[in-house]
Design an enzyme around this catalytic site. Structure first.
Site, short mmCIF file in Angstrom:
data_model
loop_
_atom_site.label_atom_id
_atom_site.label_comp_id
_atom_site.label_asym_id
_atom_site.label_seq_id
_atom_site.Cartn_x
_atom_site.Cartn_y
_atom_site.Cartn_z
N GLN A 161 30.63 -89.53 65.54
CA GLN A 161 30.99 -89.90 66.91
C GLN A 161 31.37 -91.37 66.94
OE1 GLN A 161 28.24 -88.71 69.93
NE2 GLN A 161 29.14 -90.03 71.50
N GLY A 162 32.51 -91.66 67.53
CA GLY A 162 32.97 -93.03 67.68
C GLY A 162 33.29 -93.34 69.11
N ARG B 285 35.02 -87.58 68.89
CA ARG B 285 33.93 -86.94 68.16
C ARG B 285 34.52 -85.97 67.15
NH1 ARG B 285 30.49 -85.25 73.60
NH2 ARG B 285 30.17 -87.37 74.36
N LYS C 31 38.46 -82.64 65.63
CA LYS C 31 38.38 -83.93 66.30
C LYS C 31 38.73 -83.75 67.77
CE LYS C 31 39.55 -87.96 64.56
NZ LYS C 31 40.32 -89.14 64.05
N ASP D 52 42.04 -98.32 58.79
CA ASP D 52 40.57 -98.39 58.75
C ASP D 52 40.08 -97.95 57.37
OD1 ASP D 52 37.97 -98.79 59.58
OD2 ASP D 52 37.78 -96.83 60.54
#
Length: 279
Positions: free
Chosen positions: A46-47, A51, A67, A173
């Site tokens: 979870q960000g 999720r 996602k 990232d």
């Protein structure tokens, strides 16, 4: 164009907004996850923006990573839907392009950009972060810089990053949490063991393209490498010394324009050190 200064700015803003929301807030799952053919979804990550669930897609035996970007109550509904749609489509397009070019990433099974979900292949294995830390812990006190297993892993990581950049993809990232070490297609089931000697065996796959873009700018590629280098420095400091010699060796072997990017990487490093000194 991405810069070292801007990396993470969006995520910081999202976390700030998220912290303003009650921690008990929840959102109904998309209807597709309630179908009888879907296994009960299991939240695995979870960000601030979304999720990731482990479930199945269409049939009970097809595992998938699902996602979901739920609505953001702090955004205007029209803006929120527009951003969600753009980001779901952008991530799917990057994944499809990677698959077409032979970059090891999850396959796209399906999506609904209006609802905000993306179903992808479930990658077996564990993140490089977990595997590498476990391997390093098992060799506490040892000099690992000349260990062939670690060298091979660093070269494989560099090779995959080079493939991404070769085909015009900047991840955005790159950390060892977003690199999966999965059983090699050449390994039989009997070869997949928990023994520490085999912890670093397997193939690299890249996941989580939520911040990825299709870009060919030298600066963007250099920042991508810098983010990965900082990840090694903070998470695997004993392996950091192998970054230049072996990881970048793998990068150069798969990407002919690597020398130009590595020259810019030196400039990005200098900017990073200057910011560190200034606090």
């Amino acid at each position: 164009m991405a810069t070292a200064e801007s990396t993470g700015t969006e995520a910081d803003e999202q976390r700030q907004h998220q912290q303003q929301q009650p921690q008990t807030s929840s959102y109904p799952l998309p209807a597709i996850l309630t179908y009888p053919a879907s296994a009960p979804p299991h939240l695995v990550a979870q960000g601030a923006e979304g999720r990731v669930y482990k479930t199945t897609y269409l049939v009970p035996d097809l595992q998938c990573a699902f996602k979901y970007r739920p609505p953001k109550p702090y955004r205007h509904p029209i803006l929120d839907q527009r951003l969600t749609r753009q980001r779901i489509l952008a991530e799917a397009r990057v994944l499809v392009k990677c698959r077409q070019e032979g970059v090891p990433v999850p396959a796209v099974y399906g999506l609904d950009e209006n609802v905000g979900w993306l179903a992808m292949e479930w990658i077996e294995g564990e993140p490089v972060r977990a595997k590498l830390n476990q391997w390093l812990s098992s060799r506490a006190g040892e000099d690992v810089e000349s260990n062939q297993k670690l060298i091979d892993l660093m070269v494989k990581v560099g090779d995959v990053v080079g493939l991404l950049h070769k085909h015009g993809i900047v991840h955005g990232d790159l950390t060892t949490s977003n690199l999966m070490l999965r059983p090699s297609s050449k390994m039989g089931a009997s070869e997949v063991k928990s023994d520490t000697d085999t912890l670093l065996d397997g193939d690299i796959a890249v996941i989580d393209f939520g911040l990825a873009s299709q870009a060919t700018q030298v600066e963007d590629r250099a920042v991508d490498l810098y983010v990965l280098e900082r990840a090694f420095a903070s998470t695997h400091p004993r392996a950091e010394s192998l970054f230049d010699q072996w990881l970048l060796s793998g990068y150069k072997s798969s990407f002919k324009q690597a020398p130009v990017v590595l020259k810019r990487l030196e400039e990005v490093r200098m900017r990073g050190r200057k910011r560190s000194m200034l606090g």
